[in-house]
Design a protein around this motif. Structure first.
Motif, short mmCIF file in Angstrom:
data_model
loop_
_atom_site.label_atom_id
_atom_site.label_comp_id
_atom_site.label_asym_id
_atom_site.label_seq_id
_atom_site.Cartn_x
_atom_site.Cartn_y
_atom_site.Cartn_z
N VAL A 47 -11.77 -17.17 -45.94
CA VAL A 47 -10.70 -17.99 -45.35
C VAL A 47 -9.34 -17.52 -45.83
CG1 VAL A 47 -9.67 -20.30 -45.37
CG2 VAL A 47 -12.11 -20.03 -44.85
N ILE A 48 -9.24 -17.21 -47.11
CA ILE A 48 -7.96 -16.74 -47.65
C ILE A 48 -7.58 -15.39 -47.03
CG2 ILE A 48 -6.84 -15.89 -49.77
CD1 ILE A 48 -8.42 -18.22 -51.19
N ASP A 49 -8.57 -14.52 -46.89
CA ASP A 49 -8.32 -13.24 -46.22
C ASP A 49 -7.82 -13.48 -44.79
OD1 ASP A 49 -8.76 -11.34 -48.12
OD2 ASP A 49 -10.54 -10.47 -47.16
N LEU A 50 -8.51 -14.38 -44.10
CA LEU A 50 -8.16 -14.63 -42.70
C LEU A 50 -6.75 -15.21 -42.58
CD1 LEU A 50 -9.38 -14.57 -39.83
CD2 LEU A 50 -9.98 -16.97 -40.16
N LEU A 51 -6.45 -16.19 -43.43
CA LEU A 51 -5.10 -16.77 -43.38
C LEU A 51 -4.06 -15.73 -43.80
CD1 LEU A 51 -5.85 -20.27 -44.95
CD2 LEU A 51 -5.54 -19.74 -42.53
N GLY A 52 -4.43 -14.86 -44.71
CA GLY A 52 -3.50 -13.80 -45.15
C GLY A 52 -3.19 -12.82 -44.05
N ASP A 54 0.36 -12.94 -52.19
CA ASP A 54 -0.91 -12.35 -52.63
C ASP A 54 -1.90 -12.23 -51.47
OD1 ASP A 54 -0.07 -12.07 -55.22
OD2 ASP A 54 -0.93 -13.98 -55.91
N ALA A 55 -1.95 -13.28 -50.64
CA ALA A 55 -2.94 -13.28 -49.56
C ALA A 55 -2.62 -12.23 -48.50
CB ALA A 55 -3.02 -14.67 -48.93
N MET A 56 -1.32 -11.98 -48.29
CA MET A 56 -0.92 -11.05 -47.23
C MET A 56 -1.04 -9.59 -47.66
SD MET A 56 2.38 -12.78 -45.32
CE MET A 56 3.43 -12.97 -46.76
N ARG A 57 -0.90 -9.35 -48.99
CA ARG A 57 -0.73 -7.98 -49.48
C ARG A 57 -1.76 -6.97 -48.95
NH1 ARG A 57 -0.08 -9.00 -54.64
NH2 ARG A 57 2.03 -9.73 -54.25
N PRO A 58 -3.09 -7.34 -48.92
CA PRO A 58 -4.05 -6.32 -48.48
C PRO A 58 -3.86 -5.90 -47.02
CG PRO A 58 -5.18 -8.22 -49.47
CD PRO A 58 -3.75 -8.59 -49.34
#
Lengths: 221, 221
Positions: free
Chosen positions: B10-15, B71-75
Protein backbone atom coordinates in the motif's frame (compact mmCIF):
# COMPACT_ATOMS: atom_id res chain seq x y z
CA UNK A 1 -14.71 48.43 -22.10
CA UNK A 2 -17.31 50.53 -20.26
CA UNK A 3 -17.55 54.32 -20.74
CA UNK A 4 -17.66 54.93 -16.98
CA UNK A 5 -14.04 55.69 -16.00
CA UNK A 6 -14.36 53.99 -12.60
CA UNK A 7 -15.75 50.78 -14.14
CA UNK A 8 -12.94 50.85 -16.73
CA UNK A 9 -10.35 51.27 -13.97
CA UNK A 10 -11.76 48.33 -12.00
CA UNK A 11 -11.59 46.11 -15.08
CA UNK A 12 -8.01 47.23 -15.71
CA UNK A 13 -7.12 46.56 -12.09
CA UNK A 14 -8.72 43.10 -12.06
CA UNK A 15 -7.04 42.38 -15.43
CA UNK A 16 -3.55 43.24 -14.23
CA UNK A 17 -4.13 41.32 -10.99
CA UNK A 18 -5.44 38.28 -12.87
CA UNK A 19 -2.48 38.19 -15.23
CA UNK A 20 -0.17 38.80 -12.28
CA UNK A 21 -1.57 35.70 -10.56
CA UNK A 22 -1.47 33.57 -13.71
CA UNK A 23 2.14 34.51 -14.36
CA UNK A 24 3.00 33.99 -10.68
CA UNK A 25 1.58 30.48 -11.09
CA UNK A 26 3.85 29.87 -14.09
CA UNK A 27 6.89 31.34 -12.40
CA UNK A 28 6.37 29.20 -9.27
CA UNK A 29 5.95 26.12 -11.47
CA UNK A 30 9.38 26.88 -12.90
CA UNK A 31 10.73 27.35 -9.35
CA UNK A 32 9.23 24.00 -8.29
CA UNK A 33 11.24 22.34 -11.06
CA UNK A 34 14.44 23.69 -9.42
CA UNK A 35 13.55 22.50 -5.90
CA UNK A 36 16.35 20.55 -4.20
CA UNK A 37 14.00 18.06 -2.44
CA UNK A 38 10.57 16.60 -3.09
CA UNK A 39 9.21 18.32 0.04
CA UNK A 40 10.46 21.68 -1.25
CA UNK A 41 8.93 20.95 -4.63
CA UNK A 42 5.56 20.20 -3.02
CA UNK A 43 5.72 23.38 -0.94
CA UNK A 44 6.35 25.59 -3.98
CA UNK A 45 3.74 23.72 -6.01
CA UNK A 46 1.24 24.53 -3.24
CA UNK A 47 2.20 28.21 -3.55
CA UNK A 48 1.66 28.01 -7.33
CA UNK A 49 -1.80 26.51 -6.89
CA UNK A 50 -2.73 29.14 -4.29
CA UNK A 51 -1.88 31.82 -6.87
CA UNK A 52 -3.93 30.00 -9.47
CA UNK A 53 -6.88 29.91 -7.06
CA UNK A 54 -6.63 33.70 -6.80
CA UNK A 55 -6.58 33.94 -10.58
CA UNK A 56 -9.82 31.95 -10.70
CA UNK A 57 -11.50 34.31 -8.18
CA UNK A 58 -10.48 37.33 -10.26
CA UNK A 59 -11.68 35.68 -13.46
CA UNK A 60 -15.08 34.97 -11.87
CA UNK A 61 -15.39 38.61 -10.86
CA UNK A 62 -14.49 39.77 -14.38
CA UNK A 63 -17.11 37.42 -15.84
CA UNK A 64 -19.65 38.90 -13.37
CA UNK A 65 -18.73 42.32 -14.78
CA UNK A 66 -19.37 41.02 -18.31
CA UNK A 67 -15.70 40.96 -19.39
CA UNK A 68 -13.61 37.95 -20.39
CA UNK A 69 -10.42 37.47 -18.39
CA UNK A 70 -8.60 37.13 -21.69
CA UNK A 71 -9.66 40.65 -22.81
CA UNK A 72 -9.02 42.22 -19.42
CA UNK A 73 -5.56 40.66 -19.09
CA UNK A 74 -4.31 41.35 -22.62
CA UNK A 75 -2.97 44.92 -22.06
CA UNK A 76 -0.84 43.68 -19.18
CA UNK A 77 0.72 40.62 -20.76
CA UNK A 78 3.65 42.48 -22.35
CA UNK A 79 4.67 44.59 -19.30
CA UNK A 80 4.36 41.69 -16.84
CA UNK A 81 6.20 39.31 -19.16
CA UNK A 82 8.91 41.99 -19.48
CA UNK A 83 9.13 42.20 -15.68
CA UNK A 84 9.51 38.44 -15.36
CA UNK A 85 12.01 38.25 -18.23
CA UNK A 86 14.16 40.94 -16.60
CA UNK A 87 14.00 39.19 -13.21
CA UNK A 88 14.35 35.52 -14.17
CA UNK A 89 15.82 33.76 -11.10
CA UNK A 90 19.20 32.12 -11.73
CA UNK A 91 18.55 29.41 -9.14
CA UNK A 92 16.25 28.04 -6.46
CA UNK A 93 17.15 30.66 -3.82
CA UNK A 94 16.66 33.61 -6.16
CA UNK A 95 13.27 32.12 -7.08
CA UNK A 96 12.26 31.93 -3.40
CA UNK A 97 13.39 35.51 -2.72
CA UNK A 98 11.48 36.72 -5.78
CA UNK A 99 8.32 34.90 -4.68
CA UNK A 100 8.48 36.48 -1.23
CA UNK A 101 9.89 39.95 -1.96
CA UNK A 102 8.26 40.48 -5.36
CA UNK A 103 4.82 39.32 -4.27
CA UNK A 104 5.21 41.38 -1.10
CA UNK A 105 5.78 44.57 -3.08
CA UNK A 106 2.80 43.79 -5.34
CA UNK A 107 0.58 43.01 -2.35
CA UNK A 108 1.52 46.26 -0.58
CA UNK A 109 0.89 48.29 -3.72
CA UNK A 110 -2.54 46.80 -4.43
CA UNK A 111 -3.59 46.99 -0.79
CA UNK A 112 -2.77 50.72 -0.88
CA UNK A 113 -4.80 51.15 -4.05
CA UNK A 114 -7.69 49.17 -2.59
CA UNK A 115 -8.74 52.12 -0.40
CA UNK A 116 -9.88 53.83 -3.62
CA UNK A 117 -12.22 50.95 -4.52
CA UNK A 118 -15.82 50.07 -3.75
CA UNK A 119 -16.35 47.65 -0.85
CA UNK A 120 -16.89 44.51 -2.92
CA UNK A 121 -13.86 44.99 -5.18
CA UNK A 122 -11.72 45.98 -2.19
CA UNK A 123 -12.71 42.81 -0.32
CA UNK A 124 -11.67 40.73 -3.33
CA UNK A 125 -8.29 42.50 -3.64
CA UNK A 126 -7.60 42.05 0.08
CA UNK A 127 -8.57 38.38 -0.11
CA UNK A 128 -6.35 37.74 -3.12
CA UNK A 129 -3.38 39.25 -1.30
CA UNK A 130 -4.20 37.69 2.06
CA UNK A 131 -1.45 35.70 3.76
CA UNK A 132 -1.30 32.20 2.29
CA UNK A 133 1.08 31.04 5.01
CA UNK A 134 3.93 30.44 2.60
CA UNK A 135 6.15 33.33 3.73
CA UNK A 136 7.39 31.35 6.73
CA UNK A 137 8.66 28.59 4.41
CA UNK A 138 10.65 31.04 2.27
CA UNK A 139 12.10 32.89 5.28
CA UNK A 140 13.28 29.67 6.91
CA UNK A 141 14.83 28.30 3.69
CA UNK A 142 16.67 31.52 2.85
CA UNK A 143 17.94 32.05 6.40
CA UNK A 144 19.27 28.49 6.67
CA UNK A 145 21.01 28.85 3.30
CA UNK A 146 22.73 32.01 4.48
CA UNK A 147 23.74 30.24 7.69
CA UNK A 148 25.27 27.42 5.67
CA UNK A 149 27.09 29.82 3.35
CA UNK A 150 27.19 33.49 4.43
CA UNK A 151 28.46 34.63 1.01
CA UNK A 152 24.95 33.94 -0.33
CA UNK A 153 23.65 37.00 1.57
CA UNK A 154 25.47 39.56 -0.58
CA UNK A 155 24.23 38.12 -3.83
CA UNK A 156 20.64 37.83 -2.58
CA UNK A 157 20.68 41.38 -1.16
CA UNK A 158 21.62 42.70 -4.62
CA UNK A 159 18.90 40.54 -6.11
CA UNK A 160 16.27 41.96 -3.73
CA UNK A 161 17.25 45.53 -4.65
CA UNK A 162 17.02 44.70 -8.33
CA UNK A 163 13.54 43.23 -7.84
CA UNK A 164 12.39 46.44 -6.13
CA UNK A 165 13.83 48.60 -8.91
CA UNK A 166 12.29 46.57 -11.72
CA UNK A 167 8.92 46.43 -9.95
CA UNK A 168 8.82 50.23 -9.58
CA UNK A 169 9.80 50.88 -13.17
CA UNK A 170 7.22 48.42 -14.51
CA UNK A 171 4.49 49.88 -12.27
CA UNK A 172 5.25 53.37 -13.60
CA UNK A 173 5.12 52.12 -17.19
CA UNK A 174 1.73 50.45 -16.63
CA UNK A 175 0.26 53.52 -14.93
CA UNK A 176 1.53 55.76 -17.74
CA UNK A 177 -0.06 53.59 -20.43
CA UNK A 178 -3.42 52.94 -18.80
CA UNK A 179 -5.38 56.19 -18.50
CA UNK A 180 -8.17 54.63 -16.44
CA UNK A 181 -5.74 53.33 -13.81
CA UNK A 182 -3.88 56.63 -13.67
CA UNK A 183 -7.20 58.46 -13.28
CA UNK A 184 -8.22 56.13 -10.44
CA UNK A 185 -4.98 56.91 -8.61
CA UNK A 186 -5.44 60.65 -9.20
CA UNK A 187 -9.04 60.60 -7.96
CA UNK A 188 -10.87 60.56 -11.30
CA UNK A 189 -12.84 57.52 -10.18
CA UNK A 190 -14.96 59.66 -7.85
CA UNK A 191 -13.88 57.72 -4.74
CA UNK A 192 -11.25 60.29 -3.87
CA UNK A 193 -7.68 59.80 -5.01
CA UNK A 194 -4.11 60.53 -4.06
CA UNK A 195 -2.30 63.80 -4.57
CA UNK A 196 1.45 63.82 -5.15
CA UNK A 197 2.16 64.05 -1.44
CA UNK A 198 0.00 61.03 -0.71
CA UNK A 199 1.56 59.10 -3.60
CA UNK A 200 4.99 59.90 -2.17
CA UNK A 201 3.90 58.66 1.27
CA UNK A 202 2.53 55.49 -0.28
CA UNK A 203 5.88 54.72 -1.92
CA UNK A 204 7.65 55.43 1.38
CA UNK A 205 5.40 52.91 3.14
CA UNK A 206 5.97 50.31 0.40
CA UNK A 207 9.74 50.82 0.66
CA UNK A 208 9.60 50.43 4.45
CA UNK A 209 7.70 47.17 4.15
CA UNK A 210 10.24 45.96 1.58
CA UNK A 211 13.08 46.75 4.00
CA UNK A 212 11.29 44.75 6.71
CA UNK A 213 10.89 41.75 4.43
CA UNK A 214 14.56 41.87 3.43
CA UNK A 215 15.50 42.01 7.12
CA UNK A 216 13.26 39.00 7.82
CA UNK A 217 15.30 37.11 5.21
CA UNK A 218 18.53 38.27 6.86
CA UNK A 219 19.36 40.60 3.97
CA UNK A 220 20.34 44.28 3.73
CA UNK A 221 17.77 46.25 1.68
CA UNK B 1 8.84 0.25 5.72
CA UNK B 2 6.49 -2.15 7.56
CA UNK B 3 7.16 -5.91 7.71
CA UNK B 4 3.59 -6.72 6.71
CA UNK B 5 3.73 -7.26 2.92
CA UNK B 6 0.26 -5.78 2.34
CA UNK B 7 1.12 -2.60 4.28
CA UNK B 8 4.38 -2.32 2.33
CA UNK B 9 2.50 -2.72 -0.95
CA UNK B 10 0.00 0.00 0.00
CA UNK B 11 2.82 2.40 0.83
CA UNK B 12 4.53 1.58 -2.47
CA UNK B 13 1.26 2.13 -4.32
CA UNK B 14 0.54 5.44 -2.61
CA UNK B 15 4.15 6.47 -3.21
CA UNK B 16 4.06 5.81 -6.93
CA UNK B 17 0.66 7.50 -7.19
CA UNK B 18 1.87 10.54 -5.24
CA UNK B 19 4.94 10.98 -7.39
CA UNK B 20 2.82 10.38 -10.48
CA UNK B 21 0.55 13.26 -9.45
CA UNK B 22 3.43 15.55 -8.52
CA UNK B 23 5.14 14.92 -11.84
CA UNK B 24 1.82 15.31 -13.68
CA UNK B 25 1.56 18.73 -12.02
CA UNK B 26 5.02 19.66 -13.30
CA UNK B 27 4.36 18.33 -16.77
CA UNK B 28 1.07 20.25 -17.05
CA UNK B 29 2.83 23.40 -15.85
CA UNK B 30 5.23 22.98 -18.77
CA UNK B 31 2.25 22.41 -21.10
CA UNK B 32 0.56 25.59 -19.80
CA UNK B 33 3.65 27.54 -20.83
CA UNK B 34 3.08 26.33 -24.42
CA UNK B 35 -0.63 27.26 -24.52
CA UNK B 36 -1.60 29.33 -27.58
CA UNK B 37 -4.12 31.53 -25.69
CA UNK B 38 -4.58 32.77 -22.13
CA UNK B 39 -7.83 30.77 -21.83
CA UNK B 40 -5.99 27.59 -22.84
CA UNK B 41 -3.24 28.39 -20.37
CA UNK B 42 -5.79 28.81 -17.58
CA UNK B 43 -7.50 25.53 -18.50
CA UNK B 44 -4.26 23.55 -18.35
CA UNK B 45 -3.19 25.33 -15.16
CA UNK B 46 -6.48 24.18 -13.61
CA UNK B 47 -5.64 20.60 -14.64
CA UNK B 48 -2.19 20.99 -13.05
CA UNK B 49 -3.69 22.19 -9.77
CA UNK B 50 -6.26 19.36 -9.77
CA UNK B 51 -3.35 16.89 -9.98
CA UNK B 52 -1.57 18.70 -7.18
CA UNK B 53 -4.73 18.44 -5.06
CA UNK B 54 -4.61 14.67 -5.57
CA UNK B 55 -0.97 14.64 -4.55
CA UNK B 56 -1.91 16.39 -1.31
CA UNK B 57 -4.62 13.80 -0.56
CA UNK B 58 -2.12 10.97 -1.11
CA UNK B 59 0.48 12.69 1.05
CA UNK B 60 -2.05 13.07 3.88
CA UNK B 61 -2.83 9.36 3.68
CA UNK B 62 0.88 8.47 3.78
CA UNK B 63 1.36 10.70 6.82
CA UNK B 64 -1.61 8.91 8.48
CA UNK B 65 0.25 5.65 7.82
CA UNK B 66 3.36 7.07 9.49
CA UNK B 67 5.40 7.46 6.30
CA UNK B 68 6.75 10.65 4.74
CA UNK B 69 5.68 11.27 1.15
CA UNK B 70 9.33 11.92 0.38
CA UNK B 71 10.37 8.42 1.51
CA UNK B 72 7.42 6.71 -0.16
CA UNK B 73 7.95 8.49 -3.49
CA UNK B 74 11.73 8.09 -3.70
CA UNK B 75 11.86 4.61 -5.33
CA UNK B 76 9.60 5.84 -8.14
CA UNK B 77 11.33 9.10 -9.01
CA UNK B 78 13.82 7.53 -11.44
CA UNK B 79 11.33 5.35 -13.41
CA UNK B 80 8.67 8.08 -13.66
CA UNK B 81 11.24 10.71 -14.63
CA UNK B 82 12.51 8.27 -17.27
CA UNK B 83 8.95 7.86 -18.59
CA UNK B 84 8.46 11.62 -18.83
CA UNK B 85 11.90 12.15 -20.38
CA UNK B 86 11.16 9.54 -23.06
CA UNK B 87 7.74 11.08 -23.78
CA UNK B 88 8.47 14.82 -23.63
CA UNK B 89 5.83 16.51 -25.81
CA UNK B 90 7.26 18.43 -28.78
CA UNK B 91 4.39 20.93 -28.75
CA UNK B 92 1.08 21.98 -27.23
CA UNK B 93 -1.00 19.29 -28.99
CA UNK B 94 1.32 16.45 -28.02
CA UNK B 95 1.13 17.73 -24.44
CA UNK B 96 -2.69 17.64 -24.51
CA UNK B 97 -2.74 14.12 -25.98
CA UNK B 98 -0.28 12.95 -23.35
CA UNK B 99 -2.35 14.47 -20.54
CA UNK B 100 -5.49 12.71 -21.77
CA UNK B 101 -4.14 9.41 -23.10
CA UNK B 102 -1.30 8.97 -20.60
CA UNK B 103 -3.40 9.79 -17.55
CA UNK B 104 -6.17 7.61 -18.95
CA UNK B 105 -3.88 4.57 -19.11
CA UNK B 106 -2.62 5.24 -15.57
CA UNK B 107 -6.17 5.70 -14.25
CA UNK B 108 -7.36 2.43 -15.85
CA UNK B 109 -4.38 0.55 -14.46
CA UNK B 110 -4.76 1.82 -10.90
CA UNK B 111 -8.54 1.35 -10.96
CA UNK B 112 -7.94 -2.31 -11.92
CA UNK B 113 -5.45 -2.71 -9.09
CA UNK B 114 -7.80 -1.02 -6.62
CA UNK B 115 -9.99 -4.16 -6.41
CA UNK B 116 -7.09 -5.77 -4.51
CA UNK B 117 -7.10 -3.04 -1.85
CA UNK B 118 -8.91 -2.47 1.44
CA UNK B 119 -12.01 -0.26 1.25
CA UNK B 120 -10.40 2.93 2.52
CA UNK B 121 -7.35 2.82 0.24
CA UNK B 122 -9.54 1.81 -2.71
CA UNK B 123 -11.84 4.81 -2.12
CA UNK B 124 -8.83 7.12 -2.15
CA UNK B 125 -7.44 5.62 -5.38
CA UNK B 126 -10.84 5.92 -7.08
CA UNK B 127 -11.20 9.52 -5.90
CA UNK B 128 -7.74 10.48 -7.11
CA UNK B 129 -8.56 9.09 -10.56
CA UNK B 130 -12.09 10.41 -10.65
CA UNK B 131 -13.11 12.50 -13.65
CA UNK B 132 -11.91 16.05 -13.17
CA UNK B 133 -13.93 17.23 -16.17
CA UNK B 134 -10.86 18.19 -18.17
CA UNK B 135 -11.11 15.41 -20.78
CA UNK B 136 -13.78 17.33 -22.72
CA UNK B 137 -11.41 20.28 -23.12
CA UNK B 138 -8.61 18.10 -24.55
CA UNK B 139 -10.96 16.21 -26.89
CA UNK B 140 -12.42 19.41 -28.31
CA UNK B 141 -9.00 21.08 -28.79
CA UNK B 142 -7.44 18.04 -30.49
CA UNK B 143 -10.46 17.42 -32.76
CA UNK B 144 -10.59 21.04 -33.91
CA UNK B 145 -6.84 21.00 -34.62
CA UNK B 146 -7.26 17.90 -36.78
CA UNK B 147 -10.17 19.55 -38.57
CA UNK B 148 -8.02 22.61 -39.29
CA UNK B 149 -5.10 20.47 -40.51
CA UNK B 150 -5.85 16.76 -41.12
CA UNK B 151 -2.14 15.91 -41.41
CA UNK B 152 -1.90 16.40 -37.64
CA UNK B 153 -3.86 13.17 -37.11
CA UNK B 154 -1.11 10.86 -38.39
CA UNK B 155 1.56 12.39 -36.18
CA UNK B 156 -0.67 12.34 -33.08
CA UNK B 157 -1.76 8.74 -33.72
CA UNK B 158 1.91 7.67 -33.71
CA UNK B 159 2.41 9.71 -30.56
CA UNK B 160 -0.50 7.97 -28.81
CA UNK B 161 0.92 4.55 -29.68
CA UNK B 162 4.32 5.55 -28.35
CA UNK B 163 2.76 6.73 -25.07
CA UNK B 164 1.03 3.35 -24.65
CA UNK B 165 4.27 1.45 -25.36
CA UNK B 166 6.37 3.54 -22.98
CA UNK B 167 3.72 3.32 -20.24
CA UNK B 168 3.61 -0.48 -20.45
CA UNK B 169 7.38 -0.86 -20.41
CA UNK B 170 7.74 1.49 -17.42
CA UNK B 171 4.94 -0.30 -15.54
CA UNK B 172 6.69 -3.64 -16.08
CA UNK B 173 9.99 -2.21 -14.87
CA UNK B 174 8.37 -0.83 -11.69
CA UNK B 175 6.56 -4.09 -10.93
CA UNK B 176 9.79 -6.08 -11.48
CA UNK B 177 11.76 -3.89 -9.05
CA UNK B 178 9.18 -3.58 -6.28
CA UNK B 179 8.58 -6.98 -4.70
CA UNK B 180 5.71 -5.75 -2.53
CA UNK B 181 3.79 -4.40 -5.52
CA UNK B 182 4.42 -7.57 -7.53
CA UNK B 183 3.24 -9.64 -4.56
CA UNK B 184 0.08 -7.56 -4.27
CA UNK B 185 -0.72 -8.20 -7.93
CA UNK B 186 0.00 -11.91 -7.54
CA UNK B 187 -2.21 -12.20 -4.45
CA UNK B 188 0.43 -12.13 -1.73
CA UNK B 189 -1.42 -9.32 0.02
CA UNK B 190 -4.10 -11.72 1.26
CA UNK B 191 -6.91 -9.90 -0.59
CA UNK B 192 -6.77 -12.31 -3.49
CA UNK B 193 -4.71 -11.48 -6.53
CA UNK B 194 -4.55 -11.98 -10.25
CA UNK B 195 -3.31 -15.07 -12.02
CA UNK B 196 -1.71 -14.78 -15.43
CA UNK B 197 -5.04 -15.17 -17.20
CA UNK B 198 -6.57 -12.34 -15.18
CA UNK B 199 -3.50 -10.17 -15.73
CA UNK B 200 -3.85 -10.78 -19.46
CA UNK B 201 -7.53 -9.82 -19.33
CA UNK B 202 -6.68 -6.68 -17.41
CA UNK B 203 -4.22 -5.59 -20.10
CA UNK B 204 -6.81 -6.34 -22.76
CA UNK B 205 -9.33 -4.09 -20.98
CA UNK B 206 -6.74 -1.31 -20.61
CA UNK B 207 -5.88 -1.57 -24.31
CA UNK B 208 -9.58 -1.40 -25.23
CA UNK B 209 -10.06 1.72 -23.14
CA UNK B 210 -6.98 3.26 -24.77
CA UNK B 211 -8.44 2.55 -28.22
CA UNK B 212 -11.69 4.25 -27.18
CA UNK B 213 -9.84 7.35 -25.98
CA UNK B 214 -7.83 7.55 -29.20
CA UNK B 215 -11.09 7.28 -31.16
CA UNK B 216 -12.61 10.08 -29.06
CA UNK B 217 -9.68 12.25 -30.16
CA UNK B 218 -10.26 11.24 -33.79
CA UNK B 219 -7.09 9.12 -33.89
CA UNK B 220 -6.33 5.54 -34.95
CA UNK B 221 -4.95 3.52 -32.04
Amino acid sequence: MPDDPYAAAVIDLLGVLAYGELSAFERLCADAALAPTLDDKAEVAAMACAEFGHFQQLREKLIDLGVSADDAMRPFVAPLDAFHASTAPADWLEGLVKAYVGDGIAADFYREISVLLDDETRALVLEVFGDTGHAAFVVSKVRSSIEADPRVAGRLALWGRRLMGEALSQAQRVAAERDALAALLAGGGGNGGMDLVELGRMFTRITEQHTKRMAALGLAA
